[in-house]
Motif scaffolding. Structure first.
Motif, PDB file in Angstrom:
ATOM      1  N   SER A  16       0.882  -1.159   0.000  1.00 22.84           N
ATOM      2  CA  SER A  16       0.000   0.000   0.000  1.00 22.84           C
ATOM      3  C   SER A  16       0.926   1.216   0.000  1.00 22.84           C
ATOM      4  O   SER A  16       1.817   1.313   0.843  1.00 22.84           O
ATOM      5  CB  SER A  16      -0.865   0.006   1.263  1.00 22.84           C
ATOM      6  N   VAL A  17       0.729   2.106  -0.962  1.00 21.53           N
ATOM      7  CA  VAL A  17       1.571   3.297  -1.070  1.00 21.53           C
ATOM      8  C   VAL A  17       0.668   4.516  -0.965  1.00 21.53           C
ATOM      9  O   VAL A  17      -0.182   4.737  -1.836  1.00 21.53           O
ATOM     10  CB  VAL A  17       2.355   3.330  -2.402  1.00 21.53           C
ATOM     11  N   LEU A  18       0.816   5.307   0.096  1.00 23.35           N
ATOM     12  CA  LEU A  18       0.040   6.530   0.260  1.00 23.35           C
ATOM     13  C   LEU A  18       0.823   7.694  -0.332  1.00 23.35           C
ATOM     14  O   LEU A  18       1.971   7.944   0.059  1.00 23.35           O
ATOM     15  CB  LEU A  18      -0.252   6.794   1.736  1.00 23.35           C
ATOM     16  N   VAL A  19       0.205   8.396  -1.286  1.00 24.56           N
ATOM     17  CA  VAL A  19       0.873   9.466  -2.032  1.00 24.56           C
ATOM     18  C   VAL A  19       0.008  10.723  -2.000  1.00 24.56           C
ATOM     19  O   VAL A  19      -1.216  10.642  -2.070  1.00 24.56           O
ATOM     20  CB  VAL A  19       1.090   9.040  -3.508  1.00 24.56           C
ATOM     21  N   TYR A  20       0.647  11.871  -1.931  1.00 29.27           N
ATOM     22  CA  TYR A  20      -0.106  13.130  -2.049  1.00 29.27           C
ATOM     23  C   TYR A  20       0.613  14.185  -2.893  1.00 29.27           C
ATOM     24  O   TYR A  20       0.042  15.223  -3.198  1.00 29.27           O
ATOM     25  CB  TYR A  20      -0.444  13.692  -0.669  1.00 29.27           C
ATOM     26  N   GLU A  21       1.832  13.921  -3.287  1.00 31.76           N
ATOM     27  CA  GLU A  21       2.568  14.891  -4.101  1.00 31.76           C
ATOM     28  C   GLU A  21       3.673  14.177  -4.874  1.00 31.76           C
ATOM     29  O   GLU A  21       3.886  12.983  -4.730  1.00 31.76           O
ATOM     30  CB  GLU A  21       3.175  15.987  -3.215  1.00 31.76           C
ATOM     31  N   SER A  22       4.328  14.912  -5.712  1.00 34.70           N
ATOM     32  CA  SER A  22       5.538  14.494  -6.410  1.00 34.70           C
ATOM     33  C   SER A  22       5.429  13.177  -7.183  1.00 34.70           C
ATOM     34  O   SER A  22       5.971  12.154  -6.764  1.00 34.70           O
ATOM     35  CB  SER A  22       6.708  14.422  -5.420  1.00 34.70           C
ATOM     36  N   PRO A  23       4.763  13.202  -8.329  1.00 35.27           N
ATOM     37  CA  PRO A  23       4.697  12.008  -9.172  1.00 35.27           C
ATOM     38  C   PRO A  23       6.080  11.482  -9.550  1.00 35.27           C
ATOM     39  O   PRO A  23       6.269  10.273  -9.687  1.00 35.27           O
ATOM     40  CB  PRO A  23       3.941  12.476 -10.412  1.00 35.27           C
ATOM     41  N   VAL A  42      -2.132   2.069  -4.830  1.00 33.74           N
ATOM     42  CA  VAL A  42      -1.659   3.438  -4.650  1.00 33.74           C
ATOM     43  C   VAL A  42      -2.852   4.296  -4.232  1.00 33.74           C
ATOM     44  O   VAL A  42      -3.820   4.440  -4.978  1.00 33.74           O
ATOM     45  CB  VAL A  42      -1.042   3.985  -5.956  1.00 33.74           C
ATOM     46  N   HIS A  43      -2.787   4.814  -3.016  1.00 35.63           N
ATOM     47  CA  HIS A  43      -3.837   5.706  -2.529  1.00 35.63           C
ATOM     48  C   HIS A  43      -3.343   7.136  -2.697  1.00 35.63           C
ATOM     49  O   HIS A  43      -2.345   7.543  -2.105  1.00 35.63           O
ATOM     50  CB  HIS A  43      -4.152   5.453  -1.054  1.00 35.63           C
ATOM     51  N   VAL A  44      -4.052   7.894  -3.533  1.00 38.10           N
ATOM     52  CA  VAL A  44      -3.709   9.294  -3.767  1.00 38.10           C
ATOM     53  C   VAL A  44      -4.655  10.138  -2.918  1.00 38.10           C
ATOM     54  O   VAL A  44      -5.883  10.062  -3.083  1.00 38.10           O
ATOM     55  CB  VAL A  44      -3.820   9.674  -5.258  1.00 38.10           C
ATOM     56  N   GLU A  50      -5.591  17.895  -9.104  1.00 35.83           N
ATOM     57  CA  GLU A  50      -6.015  17.022 -10.208  1.00 35.83           C
ATOM     58  C   GLU A  50      -4.845  16.669 -11.113  1.00 35.83           C
ATOM     59  O   GLU A  50      -4.736  15.542 -11.593  1.00 35.83           O
ATOM     60  CB  GLU A  50      -7.118  17.702 -11.020  1.00 35.83           C
ATOM     61  N   ASN A  51      -3.940  17.617 -11.341  1.00 38.49           N
ATOM     62  CA  ASN A  51      -2.789  17.374 -12.194  1.00 38.49           C
ATOM     63  C   ASN A  51      -1.893  16.280 -11.614  1.00 38.49           C
ATOM     64  O   ASN A  51      -1.480  15.354 -12.323  1.00 38.49           O
ATOM     65  CB  ASN A  51      -1.992  18.671 -12.383  1.00 38.49           C
ATOM     66  N   VAL A  52      -1.594  16.359 -10.323  1.00 33.34           N
ATOM     67  CA  VAL A  52      -0.756  15.348  -9.675  1.00 33.34           C
ATOM     68  C   VAL A  52      -1.474  13.996  -9.686  1.00 33.34           C
ATOM     69  O   VAL A  52      -0.863  12.962  -9.985  1.00 33.34           O
ATOM     70  CB  VAL A  52      -0.384  15.770  -8.228  1.00 33.34           C
ATOM     71  N   PHE A  53      -2.779  13.995  -9.394  1.00 36.34           N
ATOM     72  CA  PHE A  53      -3.537  12.749  -9.418  1.00 36.34           C
ATOM     73  C   PHE A  53      -3.463  12.098 -10.803  1.00 36.34           C
ATOM     74  O   PHE A  53      -3.230  10.895 -10.921  1.00 36.34           O
ATOM     75  CB  PHE A  53      -5.002  12.991  -9.040  1.00 36.34           C
ATOM     76  N   ASN A  54      -3.643  12.898 -11.842  1.00 41.87           N
ATOM     77  CA  ASN A  54      -3.605  12.357 -13.209  1.00 41.87           C
ATOM     78  C   ASN A  54      -2.232  11.792 -13.565  1.00 41.87           C
ATOM     79  O   ASN A  54      -2.146  10.755 -14.233  1.00 41.87           O
ATOM     80  CB  ASN A  54      -4.017  13.425 -14.220  1.00 41.87           C
ATOM     81  N   GLU A  55      -1.163  12.443 -13.132  1.00 39.52           N
ATOM     82  CA  GLU A  55       0.186  11.945 -13.416  1.00 39.52           C
ATOM     83  C   GLU A  55       0.429  10.607 -12.715  1.00 39.52           C
ATOM     84  O   GLU A  55       0.957   9.663 -13.325  1.00 39.52           O
ATOM     85  CB  GLU A  55       1.236  12.968 -12.982  1.00 39.52           C
ATOM     86  N   CYS A  58      -1.557   7.900 -14.457  1.00 40.15           N
ATOM     87  CA  CYS A  58      -0.915   7.464 -15.710  1.00 40.15           C
ATOM     88  C   CYS A  58       0.210   6.463 -15.439  1.00 40.15           C
ATOM     89  O   CYS A  58       0.368   5.487 -16.173  1.00 40.15           O
ATOM     90  CB  CYS A  58      -0.389   8.661 -16.484  1.00 40.15           C
ATOM     91  N   ILE A  59       0.986   6.715 -14.398  1.00 40.87           N
ATOM     92  CA  ILE A  59       2.065   5.790 -14.045  1.00 40.87           C
ATOM     93  C   ILE A  59       1.469   4.436 -13.660  1.00 40.87           C
ATOM     94  O   ILE A  59       1.919   3.388 -14.133  1.00 40.87           O
ATOM     95  CB  ILE A  59       2.930   6.363 -12.889  1.00 40.87           C
ATOM     96  N   ALA A  60       0.449   4.449 -12.810  1.00 44.03           N
ATOM     97  CA  ALA A  60      -0.170   3.202 -12.339  1.00 44.03           C
ATOM     98  C   ALA A  60      -0.759   2.398 -13.493  1.00 44.03           C
ATOM     99  O   ALA A  60      -0.686   1.165 -13.503  1.00 44.03           O
ATOM    100  CB  ALA A  60      -1.246   3.508 -11.299  1.00 44.03           C
ATOM    101  N   GLN A  61      -1.316   3.071 -14.489  1.00 43.83           N
ATOM    102  CA  GLN A  61      -1.949   2.389 -15.616  1.00 43.83           C
ATOM    103  C   GLN A  61      -0.959   1.632 -16.504  1.00 43.83           C
ATOM    104  O   GLN A  61      -1.361   0.805 -17.318  1.00 43.83           O
ATOM    105  CB  GLN A  61      -2.747   3.382 -16.460  1.00 43.83           C
ATOM    106  N   CYS A  62       0.311   1.875 -16.307  1.00 48.22           N
ATOM    107  CA  CYS A  62       1.330   1.182 -17.105  1.00 48.22           C
ATOM    108  C   CYS A  62       1.554  -0.260 -16.655  1.00 48.22           C
ATOM    109  O   CYS A  62       2.246  -1.014 -17.333  1.00 48.22           O
ATOM    110  CB  CYS A  62       2.655   1.945 -17.026  1.00 48.22           C
TER     111      CYS A  62
END
Length: 183
Positions: A16-23, A42-44, A50-55, A58-62
């Motif tokens: 479980s990776v908690l993220v809130y900044e820095s893609p 990945v919990h955002v 919205e920009n950071v969430f989208n980035e 995109c990484i996770a979708q790979c």
């Protein structure tokens, strides 16, 4: 994209990776801990732009074994949102193949051990869990709850990071008493 050893391949870990900044930092972390046999949630943070969430999305979708948490919470240090975010990821991770252990980290951390070293350590655990709590240092003011917690639960101060075996996580997420309380 290789599991590296048969021992690692046969001992998948759930993160479980908690993220809130820095893609960018999240991408570096994922590159360090990624193995195709492992599972990643990945919990955002819901407060994230919205920009950071989208980035990060995109990484996770790979990757087929990296998914965004199905529920996004507002996470504040020392508040219940952290627990709810971790529980959301635990539930999501149970849909992945039969991983052996759950580990939680944040997007601002970097591993000190390789996946191979972690597998060796977790095998020595032999099904044991790693977490700690204390009643002495519990900050009861953080738990400004209008009503008494169910089942005579008393707030305690616990470690931020835990290592839990799959059976423990399954019980935590699927426990009939907990499910009954969720309504």
């Amino acid at each position: 994209m290789d599991s590296l050893t048969n021992e690692e391949r046969d001992f998948p870990i759930a993160y479980s990776v908690l993220v809130y900044e820095s893609p960018e930092q999240f991408e570096i972390l994922l590159r360090a801990i990624y193995r195709p046999q492992n599972a990643y949630c990945v919990h955002v943070d819901r407060k994230t732009t919205e920009n950071v969430f989208n980035e990060i999305s995109c990484i996770a979708q790979c990757f087929l074994n990296v998914k965004l948490a199905s529920k996004r919470m507002e996470v504040e240090w020392g508040k219940i949102g952290i627990v709810l975010a971790e529980l959301s990821c635990m539930k999501d991770l149970l849909s992945f193949s039969k991983w052996k252990y759950f580990m939680n980290i944040t997007g601002r951390e970097f591993p000190l051990r390789t996946n191979y070293e972690l597998v060796k350590i977790l095998k020595i655990y032999n099904g044991s869990n790693d977490g700690e709590s204390t009643i002495k240092r519990a900050n009861k003011d953080r738990w400004a709850i209008g009503e008494k917690p169910p089942h005579d639960i008393h707030p305690v101060k616990g470690s931020v990071h835990v290592t839990l075996n799959r059976k423990f996580v399954e019980n935590l997420v699927n426990n009939s008493e907990v499910l009954k309380d969720k309504g």
